[in-house]
Scaffold this active site. Structure first.
Site, PDB file in Angstrom:
ATOM      1  CG  ASP A 150     -20.122 -32.536  40.105  1.00  0.00           C
ATOM      2  OD1 ASP A 150     -19.978 -33.295  39.129  1.00  0.00           O
ATOM      3  OD2 ASP A 150     -20.785 -31.481  40.047  1.00  0.00           O
ATOM      4  CD  GLN A 187     -22.481 -30.909  43.149  1.00  0.00           C
ATOM      5  OE1 GLN A 187     -23.262 -31.697  42.616  1.00  0.00           O
ATOM      6  NE2 GLN A 187     -21.490 -30.338  42.497  1.00  0.00           N
ATOM      7  CG  ASP A 216     -20.833 -24.516  37.862  1.00  0.00           C
ATOM      8  OD1 ASP A 216     -20.630 -25.061  36.764  1.00  0.00           O
ATOM      9  OD2 ASP A 216     -21.346 -25.117  38.827  1.00  0.00           O
ATOM     10  CD  GLU A 221     -21.886 -24.791  32.965  1.00  0.00           C
ATOM     11  OE1 GLU A 221     -22.080 -25.888  32.431  1.00  0.00           O
ATOM     12  OE2 GLU A 221     -22.450 -24.463  34.019  1.00  0.00           O
ATOM     13  NE  ARG A 264     -20.189 -35.219  34.642  1.00  0.00           N
ATOM     14  CZ  ARG A 264     -20.496 -34.293  35.550  1.00  0.00           C
ATOM     15  NH1 ARG A 264     -20.699 -33.042  35.167  1.00  0.00           N
ATOM     16  NH2 ARG A 264     -20.601 -34.595  36.828  1.00  0.00           N
TER      17      ARG A 264
END
Ligand code: OTU
Length: 647
Positions: free
Chosen positions: A147, A258, A290, A332, A521
C-alpha cells in the site's frame, strides 16, 4: 467517572514518586524540571481523558504508571537540540503559521533513490522555497504490495532499500539545518500483517491477538458490516479478513494485509504512544496522522469519526505537549467537510489537509464555474485560532468529490449527478474533457468512483502535448498555475507534490508492474524525471514556465505579509467564473482573483468599487498595473494577485 482535584493531585504525586525512584536524580538531565512542569500542567486533562477511555479496566493504574514511565524514558532519550527546539516552540506554539512553511511531498525512492540520494536533492528543494518535507512512509513493510508503505511492519526500522534509521536521523538534522521541517507518517490505525504483534497473534499469542480486532465467527463482523463503508472494495469486500491458521476474522478496513489496531485495549494505546515518541525523537516536526476517522469502532455505527477517536487523538496530543512540544499533528481525514474540521484544533491536530478545497478546485476547472467553490469556502474555510490548513491540489491518493451535498443543492447542483459528471470528466469520458485520468475503486452499479492522474495530466497537459496543440498546452499550464496559485495564496501551508512543478505526466508503466497494477493511484506516482527537471532553466520550455511560476508564488508569499499571515475573506466577484478572496493585515490588502473559465472574463467596475477598489492596483503575478476605475479584464484561466496601492 468524575475526577476530583484531590484524586488527580494524589494520583500525580504517587506517579511522580514512582518516576523519581525509577529515574533517580543523577540519571535525569537539567531540563527535567521543564518536563515535570509540563506534566503537572497537563496531567489533569491527561488523567481525565485516560479515565474516560480506559477507566473501567481493573488494571487502569498499572497502565497509567507504564505510560508515564514510557513518557519519561522517551523524553530522556530526546536529543538536546530537539529539547531546545521544544523550548523555543513552547514559546511560539503556532510556529507553523505565519507563512514561512511551504510544503512538498515525495516518495524517497521515486524522487531520489534512497535517503542518501535525498540529501543531495536538498538544494533543489531550497531553490523551490520548500520548508516542510513530507516523506511518504519509509518504514519496513512486507515485500511486494505494501500500500505504498502504509502497511508498516516496524515503526522503528527504515525500509532497507531506502537506508537506515541512522541515515534518517542524519537527514532530519541536515533538513533542520536548512530550515526544513521533516514530516513523517504515523500509520496508527493499523499495522501490516507482518508486524511482530501480528506474527505473534497468528502464532496464537492471545495478548497480541488482543492488539487487533479478532472474531471467532462471522456473527460480529456481520453485525458491524451492516453499517460500514468499504474503503477499497476492489481489493476485498467488507472490512474483515479470515485467518485460516487461527480460524479468526480480523478487522481490515483497508487491505487484507493491514490489520486495524484495537484502541479499546490500553496496552495498544501505550504501545503506540511509544512508537509515536520514537518518531518524535528521530526529529519529526509534523506528524501526519494517517486515517484518523477509523481508529475507534462501535457496533451499530459506521465506525468513523466517533467521539472516542477524537479522545484518543487529544490524548496523544497531550502526551506530545509534555514530551515533545515542538512536534505538531497533521490530520489526514478525507471525509465530509464537517467531519474534516472536527479533527482540527490546538488540542487535537493543529493542521489538516484541506481536501474540500482540493476537490472544489478540480470541480471548478471542470465546470469552468467557481460558484460552489465560493459558496463552500465562504462557509468552511475559516478556522479557529492556532490551526492551519494544508492546501494541496494533488496527493499520492485518489481525488474524491467530498463536497457537502447540501452546499451543492443550494447552488442548484444535484450532488449525485455532479459526482458522476466529475468522474466522467476526469477520466476523459466526457467530450469537453481536457483531462487524462483513470477511475479508482469504481462501482459500476452506483457510478461511484474516485479519480487518479497527475496534476499536469488532469489539467490537460498530457492530451495537449500528444496533440501538439500549442494553445491547449498554454491553457493546461495556466490551469496548473491557477490551482497552485490559489493554494499558495488563500492562507495556510501550500503543499507541492514534487514533480508537479515541472509538469510530470501520468505513469502508465504501473499497468505492467505486478505489485502496482491493481492500484490506479500509481498512475500519479511517477519516478521523478531529473532530466526533465534540468529543462527548468531553458527559457520557454514547459518546465521553465511552470517552475518559474512556482518560484514566483513562493516569492510572493515571502515578500507580502498579507499573503503570509493575512486574514482571508472570500468575496463575490459578481462573475461565477471567477473566484476571489482578500488577504489583509493592518498594513496590506491583497485581492487574489482566479478565472476558472477558458474564456476571457470581466469583473465589472461597480463591483470593484463596492469591494473598495478604486485606484491603481498592481498585479504581482504579471507585474502589471491595473486601473480599477475601469473593469478588470481577465484572460482565460488567469490568476492575479492585486496589491492595493496605499490605503
Ligand atoms: C490513507 O488514505 C493513506 O493516505 C493511503 O495512501 C492509505 O492507503 C490508507 O490511508 C491506509 O493507510 O482511504 O483512499 O479518511 O480516506 O485514510 C485513501 C481517511 C484512504 C481515508 C484515508 C485513506
Amino acid at each position: 467517572m468524575p475526577v476530583s482535584e484531590l484524586h488527580c493531585r494524589v494520583t500525580l504525586d504517587r506517579l511522580k514518586r514512582r518516576l523519581h525512584s525509577r529515574f533517580p536524580e543523577e540519571s535525569r538531565t537539567p531540563e527535567w524540571e521543564g518536563f515535570e512542569f509540563r506534566l503537572e500542567e497537563e496531567f489533569p486533562n491527561l488523567f481525565r481523558h485516560l479515565l474516560e477511555l480506559y477507566g473501567h479496566h481493573f488494571d487502569f493504574f498499572y497502565h497509567l504508571e507504564k505510560l508515564l514511565e514510557t513518557m519519561a524514558t522517551m523524553w530522556l532519550d530526546r536529543l538536546p537540540e530537539l529539547k531546545s527546539s521544544d523550548g523555543l516552540r513552547e514559546a511560539e506554539p503556532t510556529w507553523f503559521q505565519g507563512g514561512r512553511l511551504i510544503g512538498a511531498m515525495a516518495y524517497v525512492d521515486l524522487f531520489a533513490g534512497d535517503l542518501k540520494g535525498l540529501r543531495e536533492k536538498i538544494s533543489y528543494l531550497q531553490e523551490l522555497g520548500v520548508t516542510y518535507l513530507h516523506l511518504m512512509p519509509i518504514y519496513r513493510t512486507p515485500d511486494g504490495d505494501d500500500d505504498g508503505g502504509y502497511a508498516v511492519s516496524s515503526y522503528r526500522e527504515v525500509d532497507a532499500d531506502l537506508g537506515t534509521m541512522d541515515e534518517l536521523r542524519e537527514l532530519a538534522v541536515e533538513l533542520r539545518q536548512h530550515g526544513i521541517s521533516l514530516v513523517l507518517d504515523f500509520v496508527f490505525n493499523h499495522t501490516s500483517d507482518e508486524h511482530e504483534w501480528a506474527k505473534l497473534a497468528r502464532d496464537g499469542d492471545e495478548i497480541c491477538q488482543g492488539y487487533y480486532l479478532m472474531f471467532d465467527s462471522r456473527q460480529e463482523p456481520d453485525e458491524y458490516e451492516r453499517h460500514l463503508r468499504e474503503i477499497f472494495p476492489d481489493e476485498h469486500p467488507g472490512c474483515f479478513t479470515y485467518l485460516t491458521r487461527i480460524k479468526k476474522w480480523v478487522w481490515t478496513t483497508f487491505h487484507t494485509y493491514q490489520w486495524d489496531l484495537n484502541y479499546r485495549n490500553p496496552e495498544v494505546f501505550n504501545a503506540m504512544v511509544e512508537e509515536m515518541l520514537f518518531l518524535a525523537n528521530v526529529g519529526v516536526e509534523v506528524l501526519r496522522m494517517d486515517a484518523v476517522p477509523f481508529i475507534w469502532k462501535q457496533k451499530g455505527t459506521n465506525c468513523e469519526n466517533l467521539p472516542e477517536a477524537h479522545r484518543v487523538i487529544e490524548t496523544f496530543n497531550l502526551i506530545a505537549r509534555i514530551v515533545c512540544p515542538s512536534m505538531v499533528f497533521k490530520s489526514e481525514a478525507i471525509v465530509a467537510p464537517d467531519d474534516i474540521k472536527s479533527y482540527l484544533g490546538p488540542n487535537q491536530c493543529q493542521i489538516s489537509y484541506n481536501p474540500l478545497l482540493m476537490a472544489l478546485l478540480w470541480e471548478s476547472l471542470a465546470t469552468r464555474n467557481a460558484r460552489l467553490l465560493r459558496y463552500s469556502m465562504e462557509r468552511r474555510f475559516a478556522l479557529e485560532p492556532g490551526c492551519a490548513w494544508v492546501n494541496y491540489v494533488r496527493s499520492h491518493d485518489d481525488i474524491g468529490w467530498g463536497f457537502d451535498n447540501h452546499d451543492a443543492e443550494t447552488q442548484g447542483i444535484n450532488p449525485h449527478d455532479h459526482r458522476r459528471f466529475l468522474n466522467d470528466f476526469y477520466v476523459g469520458r466526457h467530450q469537453a474533457s481536457f483531462a487524462r485520468g483513470e477511475p479508482f475503486q469504481e462501482n459500476p452499479e452506483t457510478g461511484d468512483a474516485r479519480v487518479c492522474g497527475t496534476c499536469a495530466s488532469l489539467c490537460g497537459l498530457g492530451k495537449a502535448l500528444e496533440e501538439n496543440d500549442e494553445e491547449e498546452i498554454e491553457l493546461a499550464l495556466r490551469r496548473i498555475l491557477l490551482i497552485y496559485g490559489v493554494s499558495f495564496t488563500i492562507g495556510g501551508i501550500p503543499l507541492i507534490y514534487l514533480g508537479d512543478e515541472i509538469g510530470m505526466l501520468n505513469d502508465y508503466g504501473y499497468h505492467q508492474d505486478l505489485e502496482k497494477e491493481g492500484d490506479a493511484r500509481w498512475l500519479h506516482r511517477p519516478f521523478f524525471d531529473w532530466e526533465k527537471a534540468e529543462r527548468r532553466t531553458e527559457a520557454g520550455t514547459v518546465e521553465n514556465i511552470l517552475h518559474g511560476g512556482f518560484l514566483k508564488l513562493a516569492q510572493m508569499r515571502q515578500n507580502n505579509d498579507a499573503l503570509a499571515r493575512g486574514e482571508t475573506e472570500i468575496v463575490d466577484a459578481g462573475n461565477d467564473h471567477v473566484f476571489a478572496f482578500f488577504r489583509t493585515t493592518p498594513d496590506q490588502t491583497v485581492l487574489c482573483v482566479a478565472n476558472f473559465s477558458d474564456q476571457p472574463q470581466v469583473v465589472e467596475a461597480p463591483r470593484l468599487r463596492q469591494l473598495g477598489l478604486r485606484k491603481a492596483l498592481l498585479d504581482i503575478v504579471a507585474g502589471q498595473t491595473v486601473i480599477a476605475a475601469k473593469q478588470l479584464d481577465l484572460e482565460p484561466l488567469q490568476f492575479m494577485v492585486l496589491l492595493k496601492r496605499g490605503h
